[in-house]
Each structure stands twice: as C-alpha cells, then as structure tokens.
Enzyme design. Structure first.
Site, PDB file in Angstrom:
ATOM      1  N   THR A 162       0.889  -1.200   0.012  1.00  9.27           N
ATOM      2  CA  THR A 162      -0.027   0.221  -0.223  1.00  9.27           C
ATOM      3  C   THR A 162       0.971   1.349  -0.083  1.00  9.27           C
ATOM      4  O   THR A 162       1.948   1.089   0.674  1.00  9.27           O
ATOM      5  CB  THR A 162      -0.650  -0.079   1.022  1.00  9.27           C
ATOM      6  OG1 THR A 162      -1.477   1.379   1.518  1.00  9.27           O
ATOM      7  CG2 THR A 162      -0.276  -0.547   2.467  1.00  9.27           C
ATOM      8  N   ASP A 163       0.317   2.375  -0.575  1.00  8.88           N
ATOM      9  CA  ASP A 163       1.012   3.749  -0.539  1.00  8.88           C
ATOM     10  C   ASP A 163       1.159   4.201   0.985  1.00  8.88           C
ATOM     11  O   ASP A 163       2.019   5.049   1.153  1.00  8.88           O
ATOM     12  CB  ASP A 163       0.493   4.543  -1.383  1.00  8.88           C
ATOM     13  CG  ASP A 163      -1.217   4.928  -1.133  1.00  8.88           C
ATOM     14  OD1 ASP A 163      -1.589   4.449  -0.043  1.00  8.88           O
ATOM     15  OD2 ASP A 163      -1.670   5.892  -1.600  1.00  8.88           O
ATOM     16  N   GLU A 164       0.285   3.449   1.843  1.00  9.26           N
ATOM     17  CA  GLU A 164       0.455   4.042   3.327  1.00  9.26           C
ATOM     18  C   GLU A 164       1.818   3.836   3.969  1.00  9.26           C
ATOM     19  O   GLU A 164       1.983   4.453   4.847  1.00  9.26           O
ATOM     20  CB  GLU A 164      -0.723   3.370   4.018  1.00  9.26           C
ATOM     21  CG  GLU A 164      -2.107   4.096   3.495  1.00  9.26           C
ATOM     22  CD  GLU A 164      -3.478   3.594   4.394  1.00  9.26           C
ATOM     23  OE1 GLU A 164      -3.236   3.528   5.442  1.00  9.26           O
ATOM     24  OE2 GLU A 164      -4.341   3.383   3.572  1.00  9.26           O
TER      25      GLU A 164
ATOM     26  N   TYR B 149      -1.416  -0.417  11.122  1.00  3.83           N
ATOM     27  CA  TYR B 149      -1.634  -1.416   9.828  1.00  3.83           C
ATOM     28  C   TYR B 149      -0.173  -0.716   8.913  1.00  3.83           C
ATOM     29  O   TYR B 149       0.240  -1.695   8.365  1.00  3.83           O
ATOM     30  CB  TYR B 149      -2.898  -0.441   9.279  1.00  3.83           C
ATOM     31  CG  TYR B 149      -3.106  -1.078   7.777  1.00  3.83           C
ATOM     32  CD1 TYR B 149      -3.087  -2.098   7.379  1.00  3.83           C
ATOM     33  CD2 TYR B 149      -3.067   0.047   6.826  1.00  3.83           C
ATOM     34  CE1 TYR B 149      -3.043  -2.584   6.088  1.00  3.83           C
ATOM     35  CE2 TYR B 149      -3.242  -0.277   5.504  1.00  3.83           C
ATOM     36  CZ  TYR B 149      -3.049  -1.638   5.108  1.00  3.83           C
ATOM     37  OH  TYR B 149      -3.124  -1.870   3.874  1.00  3.83           O
TER      38      TYR B 149
ATOM     39  N   LYS C 171       2.465  -3.219   7.250  1.00  2.07           N
ATOM     40  CA  LYS C 171       2.725  -3.557   5.843  1.00  2.07           C
ATOM     41  C   LYS C 171       4.091  -3.320   5.584  1.00  2.07           C
ATOM     42  O   LYS C 171       4.889  -3.958   4.748  1.00  2.07           O
ATOM     43  CB  LYS C 171       1.718  -2.727   4.899  1.00  2.07           C
ATOM     44  CG  LYS C 171       0.142  -3.086   5.297  1.00  2.07           C
ATOM     45  CD  LYS C 171      -0.056  -4.478   4.803  1.00  2.07           C
ATOM     46  CE  LYS C 171      -0.059  -4.459   3.027  1.00  2.07           C
ATOM     47  NZ  LYS C 171      -0.420  -5.811   2.810  1.00  2.07           N
TER      48      LYS C 171
HETATM   49  P1  NAD Z   1      -9.903  -6.956   3.240  1.00  2.03           P
HETATM   50  O1  NAD Z   1      -9.764  -6.633   4.578  1.00  2.03           O
HETATM   51  O2  NAD Z   1     -11.176  -6.734   2.274  1.00  2.03           O
HETATM   52  O3  NAD Z   1      -9.462  -8.412   2.929  1.00  2.03           O
HETATM   53  C1  NAD Z   1      -8.446  -9.308   3.657  1.00  2.03           C
HETATM   54  C2  NAD Z   1      -8.745 -10.775   3.346  1.00  2.03           C
HETATM   55  O4  NAD Z   1      -7.592 -11.360   3.866  1.00  2.03           O
HETATM   56  C3  NAD Z   1      -9.938 -11.086   3.917  1.00  2.03           C
HETATM   57  O5  NAD Z   1     -10.529 -12.033   2.943  1.00  2.03           O
HETATM   58  C4  NAD Z   1      -9.544 -12.128   5.095  1.00  2.03           C
HETATM   59  O6  NAD Z   1     -10.233 -13.083   5.558  1.00  2.03           O
HETATM   60  C5  NAD Z   1      -8.081 -12.386   4.548  1.00  2.03           C
HETATM   61  N1  NAD Z   1      -7.355 -12.590   5.674  1.00  2.03           N
HETATM   62  C6  NAD Z   1      -6.950 -11.869   6.931  1.00  2.03           C
HETATM   63  N2  NAD Z   1      -6.111 -12.510   7.570  1.00  2.03           N
HETATM   64  C7  NAD Z   1      -5.822 -13.472   7.251  1.00  2.03           C
HETATM   65  C8  NAD Z   1      -4.935 -14.557   7.728  1.00  2.03           C
HETATM   66  N3  NAD Z   1      -4.102 -14.486   8.837  1.00  2.03           N
HETATM   67  N4  NAD Z   1      -4.639 -15.719   6.813  1.00  2.03           N
HETATM   68  C9  NAD Z   1      -5.301 -15.694   5.793  1.00  2.03           C
HETATM   69  N5  NAD Z   1      -6.374 -14.838   5.187  1.00  2.03           N
HETATM   70  C10 NAD Z   1      -6.348 -13.868   5.962  1.00  2.03           C
HETATM   71  O7  NAD Z   1      -8.820  -6.179   2.390  1.00  2.03           O
HETATM   72  P2  NAD Z   1      -8.350  -5.624   1.093  1.00  2.03           P
HETATM   73  O8  NAD Z   1      -9.029  -4.183   1.162  1.00  2.03           O
HETATM   74  O9  NAD Z   1      -8.986  -6.492   0.116  1.00  2.03           O
HETATM   75  O10 NAD Z   1      -6.858  -5.495   0.765  1.00  2.03           O
HETATM   76  C11 NAD Z   1      -6.114  -6.530   0.570  1.00  2.03           C
HETATM   77  C12 NAD Z   1      -4.711  -6.236   0.240  1.00  2.03           C
HETATM   78  O11 NAD Z   1      -4.451  -4.965  -0.395  1.00  2.03           O
HETATM   79  C13 NAD Z   1      -4.129  -6.165   1.656  1.00  2.03           C
HETATM   80  O12 NAD Z   1      -2.969  -6.705   1.664  1.00  2.03           O
HETATM   81  C14 NAD Z   1      -4.192  -4.549   1.794  1.00  2.03           C
HETATM   82  O13 NAD Z   1      -3.016  -4.013   2.677  1.00  2.03           O
HETATM   83  C15 NAD Z   1      -3.559  -4.208   0.086  1.00  2.03           C
HETATM   84  N6  NAD Z   1      -4.170  -2.895  -0.231  1.00  2.03           N
HETATM   85  C16 NAD Z   1      -5.473  -2.396  -0.057  1.00  2.03           C
HETATM   86  C17 NAD Z   1      -5.750  -1.214  -0.535  1.00  2.03           C
HETATM   87  C18 NAD Z   1      -7.450  -0.687  -0.221  1.00  2.03           C
HETATM   88  O14 NAD Z   1      -7.737   0.446  -0.632  1.00  2.03           O
HETATM   89  N7  NAD Z   1      -8.148  -1.661   0.514  1.00  2.03           N
HETATM   90  C19 NAD Z   1      -5.069  -0.381  -1.035  1.00  2.03           C
HETATM   91  C20 NAD Z   1      -3.600  -0.750  -1.335  1.00  2.03           C
HETATM   92  C21 NAD Z   1      -3.354  -2.163  -1.011  1.00  2.03           C
HETATM   93  P1  TYD Z   2     -10.479   4.314   4.984  1.00  2.00           P
HETATM   94  O1  TYD Z   2     -11.446   4.173   3.882  1.00  2.00           O
HETATM   95  O2  TYD Z   2     -10.408   3.807   6.181  1.00  2.00           O
HETATM   96  O3  TYD Z   2      -8.953   4.197   4.339  1.00  2.00           O
HETATM   97  P2  TYD Z   2      -7.620   4.706   4.663  1.00  2.00           P
HETATM   98  O4  TYD Z   2      -7.477   5.193   6.114  1.00  2.00           O
HETATM   99  O5  TYD Z   2      -6.835   3.520   4.528  1.00  2.00           O
HETATM  100  O6  TYD Z   2      -6.976   5.643   3.830  1.00  2.00           O
HETATM  101  O7  TYD Z   2     -10.577   6.090   5.065  1.00  2.00           O
HETATM  102  C1  TYD Z   2     -10.425   6.863   3.888  1.00  2.00           C
HETATM  103  C2  TYD Z   2     -10.366   8.440   4.503  1.00  2.00           C
HETATM  104  O8  TYD Z   2     -11.753   8.782   5.117  1.00  2.00           O
HETATM  105  C3  TYD Z   2      -9.485   8.533   5.531  1.00  2.00           C
HETATM  106  O9  TYD Z   2      -8.688  10.034   5.347  1.00  2.00           O
HETATM  107  C4  TYD Z   2     -10.237   8.474   6.877  1.00  2.00           C
HETATM  108  C5  TYD Z   2     -11.372   8.990   6.386  1.00  2.00           C
HETATM  109  N1  TYD Z   2     -12.473   8.475   7.205  1.00  2.00           N
HETATM  110  C6  TYD Z   2     -13.561   9.267   7.553  1.00  2.00           C
HETATM  111  O10 TYD Z   2     -13.506  10.570   7.552  1.00  2.00           O
HETATM  112  N2  TYD Z   2     -14.812   8.630   8.274  1.00  2.00           N
HETATM  113  C7  TYD Z   2     -14.828   7.437   8.461  1.00  2.00           C
HETATM  114  O11 TYD Z   2     -15.952   6.869   9.212  1.00  2.00           O
HETATM  115  C8  TYD Z   2     -13.978   6.340   7.605  1.00  2.00           C
HETATM  116  C9  TYD Z   2     -13.970   4.963   7.989  1.00  2.00           C
HETATM  117  C10 TYD Z   2     -12.868   7.106   7.325  1.00  2.00           C
END
Ligand code: NAD
Ligand code: TYD
Length: 349
Positions: A125-127, A150, A154
């Site tokens: 992630t970019d985070e 988090y 990562k």
């Molecule tokens: P999510 O929370 O929706 O899904 C995570 C999945 O991982 C779930 O199906 C969960 O059951 C599984 N999981 C969790 N712990 C586990 C374990 N110990 N063993 C096996 N499975 C396990 O997450 P997401 O938003 O789909 O993100 C997926 C990946 O992409 C993550 O690695 C996250 O860091 C990365 N990512 C997410 C975003 C975003 O905006 N959502 C952006 C950049 C990168």
């Molecule tokens: P989020 O979807 O949790 O992603 P991330 O924190 O990984 O970027 O949040 C996106 C943005 O929205 C972040 O700046 C936090 C804000 N946010 C709110 O203002 N209210 C909320 O209830 C949540 C969940 C997020």
C-alpha cells in the site's frame, strides 16, 4: 496447469482479483487461501466454486501446517493479499496486524522460497510512505515512514520481502497501490460506509476537518496492475499504482451524498482519527513506463457504478451491518453506536 496461490481471495480486492484472473487466465489453476476473518466472505466468490480451475482453502497464512502442503503441490506464483487492512482497527487493537501482516507474510515467503515458487508478488500500500504535505507525490524512492500500526505492519512485510530478494535472489515484487473503491468493499471503509449510511438516511461521520486527501483508484484497475506486475515485473522491484485522482474527504462525501440522492444534512463532523495521515498521492510513472499499465476507469462514473452495486446488493451489506456482532461491536467502540438501519431509501424507489 501452472498453479497460482492467491491469499486473501475472499476479501474486497482479493475477490475482485480472483474473478478477474479466472476470466482472463483459463490456463492457470487458482488456489485461494483465506482465513475468513470478519472481512473475508466465501459468498463473495460463491459462483466460482464449481469451476475446475478454482479451489478454496480455509486457513491462516501464518499457519505452517496449512501453507506447507499447498507450497509442496508446486506453486508457480504467489499473489499475496491476505491482511488485516483497516487503519481504525489497527488503532483499536493491533495484535492481529502483526500476526497476519508481518508473521504471516514471513511464513509465506519462507515456504515459497523453500519450495521453489517462481514468482512472489507482495500486495502492499502507499500508506507505507506515511503522510504528505500539500506538495509532492510518493515515488518508489520515497522514504518508508508509516504512521499507523496497519501501515507499519505492511512496511515490515515489504522489507522482509525485499530481504528475500536480496539474500536469496528470490523473484519478489511489490505493488504499492493507493486507496481502492468498487464492489465488495467491506462497509467499514469510507466509501462503502458512507454509501450504505446514506441509503439508510443515517449520518456519515467525517473525521476531523474533512480536508484529508486520498488518491482513489477503481479496484479493477488495481487488479490489472497486479496481473501486469506478475507477468512483466522485475525481481526486487517496487511498483507504485495510482490513478491521479486526489480528493479531499469533504469533496468525496459531497459526491457520494449527491449520487445517492441525499443532501448534506447527513454529513456529521466527528473526532479525528489519532495520527490521521493528511494526504496520500501516488506517482505511478514507473509502472506506466516500464510495464505499460494505465488506469482505465473514470472516477465519477466508477463511483456511480459502485453506488449502483451497493444498491443492487443490499442483502450483502445489510447482513453485515445488522447481524455481524464483530462489526457492530467495533462500530460501538469507534463511533459510539452500532449501525442503525433506517427506512431503506432503496425500498422507497
Ligand atoms: P480486506 O480486509 O477486504 O480482505 C483481507 C482478506 O484477507 C480477507 O478475505 C481476510 O479473511 C483475509 N485474511 C486476513 N487475515 C488472514 C490470515 N491470517 N490468513 C489468511 N487470510 C487472512 O482487504 P483488502 O482491502 O481487499 O486488501 C487486500 C490487500 O491489498 C491487503 O494486503 C491490503 O494491505 C492491500 N491494499 C489495500 C488497499 C485498499 O484500498 N483496500 C490499497 C492498497 C493495498
Ligand atoms: P479509509 O477508507 O479507512 O482508508 P485509509 O484510512 O486507509 O485511507 O479512510 C479514507 C479516508 O476517510 C481517511 O482519510 C479517513 C476518512 N474516514 C472518515 O472521515 N470517516 C470514516 O468513518 C472513515 C472510516 C474514514
């Protein structure tokens, strides 16, 4: 048939990725290893279970007894997405983030190396870069400076993955994508939380002054980037993935409310998230020039389509909001109340 192990395939990005890859790569066998945490839902992929080139394994990535037999089958590629992924939960209780994101990633890398896996893509992630001021964007050379448990977990996994490349020459690549949106996103994240609250005429909780900026990308554009890095990336390289689409939270909240047919009276400013990163912005010139990836979704249309998906799949998120005790307890701790479901705006139409 070559085998691809996808971890976390029942989550938001994972389920979109599994569906996308099965459609586009019928010549591969896909194994989905997922622990089915609160965020992983088997029903996200229920239509695929009868396909001969798809298999679901229920288990944890940090459990060697689960991972080792899979690796011994002869895995060509690991696409590693499994993670604890919500910043607010990592502030609430970070232990699971260390176990899954750090220890789990190590177990996968170690067993992949010992069993001659050819390619390992770490989905990051970019985070991991931390927070930006008003100027500049993250490049792959930006310092790693994570702010939340988090992003720190990562970042740790990224460094371990790069160490496997450095020490053993393992073919490891890392993608660092910006904030995703799209179907099947768990309704704790901002976009699906605000959409589903708006449908129910419930307030949408904007943290702090609402001027934090995120750089949004459609989940399918992210899936295409993962596919292209898997096929064309270089060992030991990091690839940023972003769609040049920065929005303040306020701007995005207004778009969501308008597209849901609601007015701004639903917007409620609430206490800020501790350590809230101010701005993320991704420079993705490297993946564009070296691998030829480009984003394809228009944000305004992608957001409208996402809202339509949540409208058409009310049962999917209502079940979580109404019946999932883990989700309801987390909302009580974070927002001071479990979700109330009002008279559904969808039913009125
Ligand atoms: P999510 O929370 O929706 O899904 C995570 C999945 O991982 C779930 O199906 C969960 O059951 C599984 N999981 C969790 N712990 C586990 C374990 N110990 N063993 C096996 N499975 C396990 O997450 P997401 O938003 O789909 O993100 C997926 C990946 O992409 C993550 O690695 C996250 O860091 C990365 N990512 C997410 C975003 C975003 O905006 N959502 C952006 C950049 C990168
Ligand atoms: P989020 O979807 O949790 O992603 P991330 O924190 O990984 O970027 O949040 C996106 C943005 O929205 C972040 O700046 C936090 C804000 N946010 C709110 O203002 N209210 C909320 O209830 C949540 C969940 C997020």
């Amino acid at each position: 048939m070559k085998k691809v192990l996808i971890t976390g395939g029942c989550g938001f990005i994972g389920s979109n990725l599994v569906r996308y890859l099965i459609e586009n790569h019928p010549d591969y066998q896909f194994i989905n290893l997922d622990a089915l945490t609160y965020a992983g839902r088997r029903e996200n992929l229920s239509g695929l279970e009868r396909l001969p080139n798809y298999r679901f394994v229920h288990g944890r990535i940090e459990d060697t007894k689960v991972v080792e037999p899979i690796m011994r089958e002869g895995i060509d590629t690991v696409l590693h997405l499994a993670a604890e992924s919500h910043v607010d939960r990592s502030i609430d209780d970070g232990g699971a983030f260390i176990r899954t994101n750090v220890e789990g990633s190590y177990v996968l890398l170690d067993l992949a190396r010992r069993n001659d896996v050819k390619t390992f893509v770490q989905i990051s992630t970019d985070e991991v870069y931390g927070s930006l001021g008003a100027e500049g964007r993250f490049t792959e050379n930006s310092p790693i400076d994570p702010s939340s448990p988090y992003s720190a977990s990562k970042a740790s996994a990224d460094l371990i993955a790069l160490a496997f490349n450095h020490t053993w020459g393992m073919n490891v690549m890392i993608t660092r994508c910006s904030n995703n949106y799209g179907p099947y996103q768990f309704p704790e994240k901002m976009i699906p939380l605000f959409i589903t609250n708006a449908f129910e005429d419930q307030q949408v909780p904007v943290y702090g002054d609402g001027m934090n900026i995120r750089d949004w990308i459609h989940v399918i554009d992210h899936c295409r980037a993962i596919e292209m890095v898997w096929k064309n990336g270089k060992a030991g390289e990091v690839y940023n993935v972003g769609a040049d689409n920065e929005r303040t939270n306020i701007e995005l909240t207004r778009m969501i409310l308008k597209d849901c047919g609601k007015d701004e009276s639903l917007m409620r400013y609430v206490k800020d998230r501790p350590g809230h990163d101010r701005r993320y912005a991704i420079d993705s010139a490297k993946i564009r020039s070296q691998i030829g990836w480009l984003p394809s979704f228009d944000f305004e249309q992608g957001l409208k389509d996402t809202i339509s998906w949540y409208k058409a799949n009310t049962d999917w998120w209502r079940k979580i909001k109404l019946n999932d005790p883990n989700y309801r307890a987390f909302c009580e701790r974070l927002y001071g109340a479990a979700p109330k479901l009002g008279k559904s705006a969808i039913a009125e139409k």
